[in-house]
Structure formats: C-alpha cells, structure tokens
Design a protein around this motif. Structure first.
Motif: not given
Lengths: 246, 183, 183
Positions: B3-4, B7, C50-53
C-alpha cells in the motif's frame, strides 16, 4: 568572512552572550527571578580567565552584560526608598525580562526549526498548465520592499547611463525651457547628449528632456540628427523667437 | 509495504515535472523488487481510473501524469485568471514605484523613467485604484497627471508617503546581498 | 452533482498557484449554492485525510493545497535530483521568531531582544522575503518596521500566526524545560 553574528560564542553547550548568562543561571540552579549577581560575575570572570585568546568584538558583548550586572549590583546595594513602583524600578527587572524574552525566542526558533525541517520534506506542485490567453507574469508577494526595490533598481539602471541622481532641488518645466533657450542664444546649438550629461540629477535630466520635447513640439527649436547613431543637435528656430514667447 | 509503495509512486507522479515513465519509477525505487513496483503502479493507475476523482492519471509522451478533467476547464481558467489578476506584475510594480517616488507625474514622464511605454500598465493600475488622476499639467498637450491613491497606502500598509523606504535605507538593505545570500 | 462538485473543487486545489481558500473557491464556483460548495469541500478534505493516499490536502497560509507526505522525501528528491534544501541559520531562525512574536517591530527592537546586532540577519530575511517592511514607526528616527510575510507561513507550513504557541504556552514550555534539565 565571518559576518554580523561573529561575537556569538559558539560552543556545544551554549551560544551567544545572553545564553552564557542563561547557561550559568541554569548551571547554578538558581531561580531566574532571584539572580545573585556576585556569583554570576565571578563565574563570568572565571570564564574569561580560561580563554587564551580574547576576541574584542565578542568580548564587548560580555563586557556590556558585565557592566549591566555591576550596575544592577550597585543599585541593589544602595538603600532604596520603598514605594509602590518598586517592582518596575527594580534594575534586576530589566535583565530578567530580557532573559525571559530571549529564552522564549530561543524556544520558538527551535520550534520553527522543526517546522522548517518537516515542511522542507513536503513537496507541492509549483507549476500549473499555461493559460491560452497569457496574462502578465505574476509576482510571488508584493511588499513595500518590492516597490522600493523596483524603483531604485530602475534608478540604478538610469544611473549607469551617466546620469547622477539624488538632489532635492525643485525645477519647473518653464524654468528649464528658459534655461535651454538662454543656452541656445549664447551658443549656436546644443549637443543633446552633452547637455544631458551636464544635468546634475535624474530629475533635472528628465526635465531637460521634456523641455526640449516641448520646445520641439512648439516649433521653437529644431532637433537634427545628422547621421544615424550620431549625436542630436538642437537649433533655435529664428522665426519662432519672433512670433512666440519663450 | 505494498500500500505504501502505491502511495510513494503516487507522490512521484504528483511532483514530477514531466510525464513519468514506469522505467523511471523503477529507477528511483531501486531498492524495491521490480514486480512489486509494477504491481503497485498498476494498482495506482486503476484506482485513479474510477470516475470519482477530479484529477486523473493520464498517459502522455511515454509517461504518466496527473491531469484535471477537461470538463472542469472553465472553472480552472476562472480560478487562474482571478489568481493572476490579484497579483501585481513586475511591470505594474515598477510603474507604481515610479509614480510613488515621483508624483505628481505624467504618463510620458513615467515612460521616460522606465524606458518603456507605460500607458497600458498605467491603465491597469488606475483600474485597480492604486493610482488616481489629479488633474492636468500646464504644459503643451495638457497631459493627465497621476498620483498614488489612498488605496495604495492601505495596500502597502503605509500611513503616509513619507513611510516609503528611502534610497539610502534600501541601499543599506541591498548592499550586502551577496553575503546574506549565504546564510 | 454533489459528487461532481467535490471533483471540481479537487481540480481547483490541484491547479491553484497558491494555497486556495474556501472563499476563493466560492468565488470561482459562484453559480453553485454556497452550502453545497462548502459541503463538497469538507467532504473532499475528509476523503483526503485517510492514510491511503500518497498526497494530502494541507492547510497553509489560510488556504488549502496538495502536498506529499514528508516520509517520501528521499525518493522525491532522488526523482527530481534535488539536494537537501538549504536551511536557515540559527541566527535567522531566532530573528524570525523575534519578528513573529513582536511584530510590528523595528530592527533596534529585534537587536535588543536578541542581544546582538541583527541588521545583517534581517537583511537576509528580507531578501528571502520571509519578512517585509510595512511602514515606519512614529518615533525618533522613524525606523522601518517589519512583519512576517505570507511566505513565512508557507515556508514553515503554518496556516496562520495563531499556529505558533501563545506567550503563555511558551512560558509553560520553558518551565518544563527547566525542570527536566535539572533531572
């Protein structure tokens, strides 16, 4: 070259004259509101003793504080009348206030440092797609400084064209026109560029320039350039003098 | 990490000044396994292909870049125009400076000081109400004369024109340009 | 339309040359009801929190803009081939702090607070446009007075000067510092 802040002490543990004091205060674990000046001055002198070389610029700052300390000390020794304003008059007050103030500023600058660090790691898009109808290029931020700077750069640019500026003298267009006409009567013609360089200030030069333009427009003088890139000579029109008042 | 990585690639596309190719992304992210980078990249492109976003990833000149949707064009233009109009251009600033330090002044005098025709810029400043017409000069052609306005003072936070920095003050500020740059 | 409005605002923030304020968004989107614009805007900010970006919406100098996360800094620099940005000197930071807390302030006042002559540092900050001249003090000598600029806010990622700790908070911080040092 070491610049403005050169008389700051730069050691690992402390920096700057006021910090030295703060450092000493902290080291002695004394309450900042109750400074035993004698102890501090002794510490300070010991510190000076330990140094093999004395930078006068740097030590000047220390001396200033030492003088302040001694002044405060002497004031404290003198018998004082009790009055309601005692606290404000307390010479220690000045020192304490400035110490607290300086400590605060130190704390904030630490905080700004962290912010700077974080912000420098954030990246933004600093460009945008161009517009099809291009407007004037814009400026980051307009301040008084920008305004003044742009004016004086402008003046510099002109200054390099061999025209001096400054001078507060007041000129009027009419006076300048008369001056030019007088010159023209005395000589046969005026060399435009030579005459320009004789002007003392930019304002005067500008005024001379406009005067000549006005005189040309009113058909009192005639400007002639014999060759391209050659100087321009300004001649008086004989017939103009008779019909028109200068 | 996956996921990171997605990003991270998103940030790279975001800041890139030109279309970013997958090869370039792999080069920058050299410490990550190639397949992972590829997967994350595809995932990113896919997540942006939904219609729920105002910005898209488009393919252009062999790379990928963020772009707004064409249908929002009018508002984007409107915004950029407003933003541009809000700022004074260097030409406007220079003209304003000439007026401020030489008022009362005519258009011809301003143009002479600046060395370029300033009529257009002057009009703009007049529209912004930073300068005003105060009369006509008693000279041939009776040109209009200009002064800075009240708004000029408030815009620059001045009490009066005397508050403008003098030549000497400014020179002091500018003279050590070189040294202060080093800080 | 609501979803589209959110997308539209997203594109505006994306293309804006500077931090975009809600007021300016409303100005650009004049044909839409204000509350709808506001709702869509808040929805947008929320969806980005959100932390997904990889990219975030941050608040800076009274507006909003997109920014990458600090943790991706090294790769971004690798992509753009940019060295670590130059940092301000301790003297510059201290002077800025003095200006920020005491503005409007003169050079003499800053020097008094810092205990050292600050004219040189002040010049540097002026050059960097982190501070600006805003006028003159009505005191003998009519010294120039300084304030922090917009750029000061964006440089430090502050939304407004209120983001800095208050004087009271500072005093508390100092007290804590003192006690912790004694241990």
């Amino acid at each position: 070259m070491e610049t403005a802040d050169c008389y700051q002490v730069k050691l690992d543990v402390f920096e700057g004259p006021l910090d030295l004091l703060l450092f000493l205060i902290k080291k002695k674990k004394i309450d900042i509101h109750d400074i035993p000046i004698a102890v501090i001055t002794r510490e300070y002198l010991k510190y000076l003793d330990r140094k093999d070389q004395i930078n006068l610029d740097r030590e000047g700052e220390f001396l200033l504080i030492a003088a302040l300390l001694i002044h405060i000390k002497s004031q404290m020794l003198l018998p004082r009348e009790k009055d309601s304003r005692e606290d404000e008059d307390d010479p220690r007050r000045i020192l304490i206030d400035s110490l607290i103030e300086h400590q605060k500023i130190k704390a904030v600058s630490g905080l700004l440092k962290d912010k700077e660090e974080e912000e420098s790691q954030r990246w933004k898009r600093s460009f945008t797609p161009p517009l099809s109808s291009p407007e004037e290029v814009e400026l980051a931020e307009v301040s008084l400084f920008d305004l003044a700077q742009s004016f004086f750069t402008l003046m510099k640019r002109r200054e390099q064209e061999n025209i001096k500026l400054i001078k507060e003298k007041e000129y009027s267009l009419d006076e300048k026109m008369k001056e030019i006409l007088d010159e023209l009567k005395a000589k046969d013609f005026l060399d435009f560029f030579v005459y320009f360089e004789q002007q003392e200030s930019l304002e005067e030069a500008l005024l001379a320039f406009f005067s000549i333009l006005v005189l040309i427009k009113n058909r009192i003088v005639v400007a002639i350039q014999e060759h391209l890139f050659h100087t321009i000579k300004v001649w008086l029109r004989k017939e103009a003098l008779e019909t028109k008042r200068p | 990490m996956k996921a990171q990585l997605k990003e991270l690639i998103e940030s790279l596309v975001f800041v890139s000044l030109e279309p970013l190719s997958l090869d370039k992304i792999k080069e920058v992210l050299e410490e990550f396994p190639e397949e992972e980078v590829e997967d994350a990249f595809l995932g990113l492109v896919e997540s942006y292909s939904s219609n729920q976003k105002g910005i898209q990833i488009i393919q252009s000149a062999g790379g990928y870049l963020f772009s707004t949707k064409p249908e929002y064009d009018i508002w984007i233009r409107r915004l950029l125009q407003i933003e541009r109009k809000n700022k004074l251009s260097p030409a406007a600033l220079e003209t304003l400076a000439a007026v401020a330090y030489h008022q009362p002044i005519t258009q011809a005098e301003i143009s002479a000081i600046r060395g370029v025709d300033s009529s257009h810029t002057l009009r703009g400043l007049l529209q912004k109400r930073l300068i005003k017409i105060v009369g006509r000069k008693k000279s041939p052609g009776k040109p209009l004369i200009y002064r800075t306005s009240e708004k000029f003072l408030t815009y620059f936070g001045l009490n009066s024109l005397k508050d403008l920095p003098t030549k000497e003050e400014l020179e002091k500020i500018l003279e050590e340009e070189q040294t202060s740059e080093e800080e």
